[in-house]
Design an enzyme around this catalytic site. Structure first.
Site, PDB file in Angstrom:
ATOM      1  N   ARG A   1       0.810  -1.217   0.000  1.00  0.00           N
ATOM      2  CA  ARG A   1       0.000   0.000   0.000  1.00  0.00           C
ATOM      3  C   ARG A   1       0.850   1.277   0.000  1.00  0.00           C
ATOM      4  O   ARG A   1       0.494   2.271  -0.638  1.00  0.00           O
ATOM      5  CB  ARG A   1      -0.919  -0.014   1.234  1.00  0.00           C
ATOM      6  CG  ARG A   1      -2.053   1.013   1.217  1.00  0.00           C
ATOM      7  CD  ARG A   1      -2.821   0.995   2.531  1.00  0.00           C
ATOM      8  NE  ARG A   1      -4.074   1.729   2.456  1.00  0.00           N
ATOM      9  CZ  ARG A   1      -4.745   2.185   3.504  1.00  0.00           C
ATOM     10  NH1 ARG A   1      -4.266   1.964   4.727  1.00  0.00           N
ATOM     11  NH2 ARG A   1      -5.879   2.850   3.347  1.00  0.00           N
TER      12      ARG A   1
ATOM     13  N   THR B   1      -7.881   6.637  -0.213  1.00  0.00           N
ATOM     14  CA  THR B   1      -7.700   5.190  -0.218  1.00  0.00           C
ATOM     15  C   THR B   1      -8.549   4.673   0.934  1.00  0.00           C
ATOM     16  O   THR B   1      -8.383   5.084   2.080  1.00  0.00           O
ATOM     17  CB  THR B   1      -6.221   4.776  -0.086  1.00  0.00           C
ATOM     18  OG1 THR B   1      -6.135   3.350  -0.059  1.00  0.00           O
ATOM     19  CG2 THR B   1      -5.535   5.365   1.119  1.00  0.00           C
ATOM     20  N   SER B   2      -9.528   3.822   0.612  1.00  0.00           N
ATOM     21  CA  SER B   2     -10.582   3.468   1.553  1.00  0.00           C
ATOM     22  C   SER B   2     -10.069   2.608   2.701  1.00  0.00           C
ATOM     23  O   SER B   2      -8.916   2.163   2.721  1.00  0.00           O
ATOM     24  CB  SER B   2     -11.696   2.722   0.817  1.00  0.00           C
ATOM     25  OG  SER B   2     -12.255   3.513  -0.200  1.00  0.00           O
ATOM     26  N   LEU B   3     -10.962   2.372   3.677  1.00  0.00           N
ATOM     27  CA  LEU B   3     -10.636   1.478   4.775  1.00  0.00           C
ATOM     28  C   LEU B   3     -10.166   0.131   4.225  1.00  0.00           C
ATOM     29  O   LEU B   3     -10.869  -0.475   3.406  1.00  0.00           O
ATOM     30  CB  LEU B   3     -11.865   1.246   5.646  1.00  0.00           C
ATOM     31  CG  LEU B   3     -12.262   2.307   6.665  1.00  0.00           C
ATOM     32  CD1 LEU B   3     -13.638   1.984   7.225  1.00  0.00           C
ATOM     33  CD2 LEU B   3     -11.241   2.374   7.788  1.00  0.00           C
ATOM     34  N   PRO B   4      -9.018  -0.367   4.648  1.00  0.00           N
ATOM     35  CA  PRO B   4      -8.556  -1.671   4.145  1.00  0.00           C
ATOM     36  C   PRO B   4      -9.569  -2.789   4.373  1.00  0.00           C
ATOM     37  O   PRO B   4      -9.744  -3.654   3.516  1.00  0.00           O
ATOM     38  CB  PRO B   4      -7.262  -1.906   4.937  1.00  0.00           C
ATOM     39  CG  PRO B   4      -6.783  -0.534   5.285  1.00  0.00           C
ATOM     40  CD  PRO B   4      -8.017   0.273   5.522  1.00  0.00           C
TER      41      PRO B   4
END
Length: 346
Positions: free
Chosen positions: A40, A92-95
Site C-alpha cells: 500500500r 484510499t478506503s478502509l482496508p
C-alpha cells in the site's frame, strides 16, 4: 532518516494482513495473497488522516518511507489523498472495506473488471493480482470517487456478471451487489458504508440531505424512553451505527427524503427549519417537534414490519425513461438514469 530495511516493511505488511484476516475481512486465499503482494505504501505520497485535533497532512516518500508513516498506512484507517475547499474528494478506503468488497465480488483468474473511482490505484492493483493480469483491469477516475449507477457500466456488464455499487441513500452509501439477469439488474444490500459523495452528471441535488445544522446545546430538546430503541452490537460497516440502526435508516430513507444519519443515530432534517434524531436512549430534536413525532411514527412502522435490516430488501433497476409504479408493498427511488425498485425479500 534512514530507509527501513526490507524486512521492516515486510513486517508492517504481514501484521496488517494478519489483522485483516483475524477480523474476518479477508477470507479467501486469493484476496489474502493479493494483500500480501501489493504494498500500500508504494501507491501513496501526500495524504491526510483524522485525529481528535482535526486533519493531519503527511508528506510520504514511497521510495524512502519513514516508520511512523508506515504505521499509519498499514493501519485500519482510510486516508484522504486529495482535497477541494477543505473537504476530501479522493481517498484510499478502509482496508477492511476494500477486502470485504473483493470477497463479495468473488473474483477469479481470467475475469475482466471495470473499476470506477481509481483513487490511488491500490484497489486496482489488488484486483489485478487476483485476476492474474493487469490488462484485464480497467480503472477510471474523474477526481472524486463515483457513487451511483450509470447505464454505461450496465451496458458493459456481461449477462450473469456482477456489479458492486455504493449507492447514495440517506446520507450514507449502502453497498448493493447486483447481478445482470437477462438484461435486468437485480440484487440486494450487502453492507452499510460511507463514501465520498458523487460529483458530476450522476449527482442529484437534494435526493437526501447531507449533514445537519449544528445547534446550540441549550436549544436541543432531549426526550428519553423507558427502553432502548435499538439493540446494541458491533457497527454495521464504516459509520459506527449498529445493524438495527442502519436497518431503520434504510427504511427511513425509503419513506422520507429528509432522512439522514449522524453518529447519534438516524434522523430527519428539514435544513434550517429543524431536525430530529433517534438515538438508542430517546429522541433529540431542534426547532420542530413535529419532526420528532414523525420520526417516532416511522420507527413504530418499522418495528411493526419486524424491524427489517438493510440486507432484507431486494433491489432492481429500470431505465428512468420507463414508467414504473412502486412494486406491491414496496418503494421506488428516482435516480439520474434509473428507477430503483425496492421490496422486502421473502
Amino acid at each position: 532518516m534512514e530507509k527501513p530495511e526490507p524486512e521492516s516493511i515486510e513486517t508492517f505488511v504481514e501484521r496488517y494482513v494478519d489483522e485483516l484476516a483475524a477480523a474476518g475481512a479477508i477470507r479467501s486465499a486469493g484476496v489474502e495473497r493479493a494483500f500480501r503482494r501489493v504494498q500500500r505504501h508504494r501507491l501513496l505520497e501526500t495524504f491526510s488522516y483524522r485525529t481528535a485535533e482535526g486533519s493531519t497532512t503527511v508528506h510520504h516518500d514511497p521510495e524512502r518511507p519513514r516508520r511512523e508513516h508506515l504505521a499509519l498506512i498499514y493501519a485500519a484507517t482510510a486516508l484522504a489523498t486529495r482535497q477541494a475547499d477543505g473537504l476530501p474528494v479522493s481517498s484510499t478506503s478502509l482496508p477492511s472495506l476494500m477486502a470485504e468488497m473483493l470477497e463479495l465480488l468473488e473474483l477469479g483468474q481470467g475475469m475482466a473488471v471495470l473499476e470506477i473511482g481509481a483513487g490511488t490505484g491500490y484497489n486496482a492493483a489488488l484486483i489485478a493480482e487476483i485476476v492474474g493480469d493487469q490488462r484485464l483491469v480497467t480503472t477510471v477516475d474523474i477526481v472524486p470517487d463515483v457513487v451511483d449507477l450509470s447505464p454505461h457500466w450496465a451496458a458493459q456488464l456481461a449477462d450473469d456478471g456482477v456489479m458492486l455499487i455504493p449507492l447514495s441513500h440517506a446520507g450514507a452509501h449502502p453497498l448493493v451487489l447486483l447481478r445482470k439477469d437477462h438484461g435486468e439488474l437485480r440484487g440486494r444490500v450487502v453492507q452499510w458504508t460511507g463514501f465520498i459523495p458523487v460529483r458530476g452528471p450522476l449527482y442529484i441535488e437534494d435526493l437526501w440531505p447531507y449533514g445537519v445544522i449544528a445547534a446550540a446545546p441549550a436549544e436541543i430538546v432531549r426526550e428519553s424512553v423507558p427502553s432502548p430503541r435499538f439493540a446494541t452490537g458491533g457497527p454495521d460497516g464504516s459509520l459506527g451505527l449498529s445493524e438495527e440502526e442502519t436497518g431503520f435508516l434504510f427504511y427511513l430513507g425509503l419513506n422520507d427524503r429528509r432522512a439522514y444519519w449522524t453518529p447519534e443515530g438516524p434522523g430527519l432534517s428539514d435544513g434550517r427549519s429543524g431536525w430530529a434524531t433517534l438515538a438508542r436512549d430517546g429522541i433529540s430534536w431542534w426547532k420542530d417537534e413535529l419532526l420528532a413525532r414523525r420520526l417516532d411514527h416511522y420507527y413504530q412502522d418499522w418495528d411493526a414490519r419486524g424491524r427489517p435490516l438493510a440486507g432484507d430488501y431486494l433491489v432492481s433497476f429500470a431505465p428512468i425513461e420507463e414508467e414504473r409504479d412502486p412494486p406491491p408493498g414496496g418503494w421506488v427511488i428516482e435516480r439520474r438514469f434509473y428507477r430503483e425498485l425496492v421490496t422486502l425479500g421473502a
